[in-house]
Design a protein around this motif. Structure first.
Motif, PDB file in Angstrom:
ATOM      1  N   PHE A  48       0.829  -1.198   0.000  1.00  0.00           N
ATOM      2  CA  PHE A  48       0.000   0.000   0.000  1.00  0.00           C
ATOM      3  C   PHE A  48       0.868   1.254   0.000  1.00  0.00           C
ATOM      4  N   GLN A  52       0.765   4.147  -2.831  1.00  0.00           N
ATOM      5  CA  GLN A  52       0.487   5.526  -2.434  1.00  0.00           C
ATOM      6  C   GLN A  52       1.577   6.471  -2.924  1.00  0.00           C
ATOM      7  N   GLU A  77      -6.414   4.096  -9.675  1.00  0.00           N
ATOM      8  CA  GLU A  77      -4.963   3.875  -9.552  1.00  0.00           C
ATOM      9  C   GLU A  77      -4.282   3.996 -10.913  1.00  0.00           C
ATOM     10  N   CYS A 132     -11.710  10.596  -1.611  1.00  0.00           N
ATOM     11  CA  CYS A 132     -11.288   9.294  -2.134  1.00  0.00           C
ATOM     12  C   CYS A 132     -12.451   8.324  -1.951  1.00  0.00           C
ATOM     13  N   THR A 134     -13.971   4.224  -2.012  1.00  0.00           N
ATOM     14  CA  THR A 134     -13.653   2.805  -1.949  1.00  0.00           C
ATOM     15  C   THR A 134     -14.950   2.020  -1.863  1.00  0.00           C
ATOM     16  N   SER A 159      -6.016   7.351  -3.805  1.00  0.00           N
ATOM     17  CA  SER A 159      -5.563   6.739  -2.559  1.00  0.00           C
ATOM     18  C   SER A 159      -5.674   7.750  -1.428  1.00  0.00           C
ATOM     19  N   LYS A 178      -7.497   1.235   1.940  1.00  0.00           N
ATOM     20  CA  LYS A 178      -7.825   2.655   2.011  1.00  0.00           C
ATOM     21  C   LYS A 178      -8.436   3.017   3.366  1.00  0.00           C
TER      22      LYS A 178
END
Length: 203
Positions: A48, A52, A77, A132, A134, A159, A178
């Protein structure tokens, strides 16, 4: 960790996959992607971090057009291949290998696996805030939620970083990378419904 190039979409994509599991890589190949690089890091926290770091560097050149319109898995991404920076995942291996996990924090996540979200009365948005997303939001694709956010003057990031204003996540799910990043850095987590209410307040 993998790095793909999608020539037809003029975009690159970085992502995380489990060791020995090629299904995600195969899906990207079927979508026209060309695998450029594949590296292994010691754990998901390190992966991660690499993701990032790459996305922070490429934030000024977001992917546009087909990748977002087609709602490819993980389009947040991705970045435009016109970016003047060449990404090489191998450059991050040494630093990623030095990252250790907070075992106490991990045990706490295991005990409290549902995603905590703020009620609507405790949250407001301002134009220029960075949001962001998710998980899946109701009735809209991820691309549509992004378009909604940008339409009211919000910035959309792929992210969670120190400049993220809020993470939008479905309540009650298990914390993913996330959510873990948001909880560990103090970024508020709200539901899609709370986000929609906050957006209405900006119109």
């Amino acid at each position: 960790m993998y790095l793909f190039h999608f020539p037809d979409w003029h975009a690159y994509k970085v992502g995380i996959t489990n060791s020995g599991n090629d299904s995600r890589l195969d899906r990207h190949r079927l979508a026209g992607g060309r695998l450029l690089e594949l590296i292994e890091v010691p754990h998901r926290g390190a992966a991660f971090w690499v993701e990032q770091e790459v996305l922070n560097a490429m934030m000024p050149w977001p992917a546009t057009g087909l990748p977002t319109d087609r709602v490819i898995s993980g389009w947040t991404e991705m970045w435009d291949d016109s970016a003047p920076i060449n990404v090489r995942l191998g450059d991050y291996i040494e630093a990623a290998s030095a990252i250790t996990l907070d075992r106490e924090l991990i045990e706490d996540w295991k005990r409290n696996r549902s995603v905590p979200v703020l009620p609507s009365s405790d949250f407001t948005l301002n134009r220029g805030d960075t949001v962001c997303f998710t998980g899946s939001g109701p009735e809209k694709s991820r691309a549509q939620w992004k378009t909604l956010a940008q339409g009211v003057g919000l910035r959309v990031a792929g992210s969670v970083t120190s400049i993220t204003s809020v993470l939008v996540a479905p309540p009650g799910g298990s914390p993913n990378a996330k959510v873990v990043a948001a909880l560990s850095t103090g970024v508020p987590v709200i539901s899609y419904e709370v986000f929609l209410a906050a957006v209405e307040g900006l119109k």
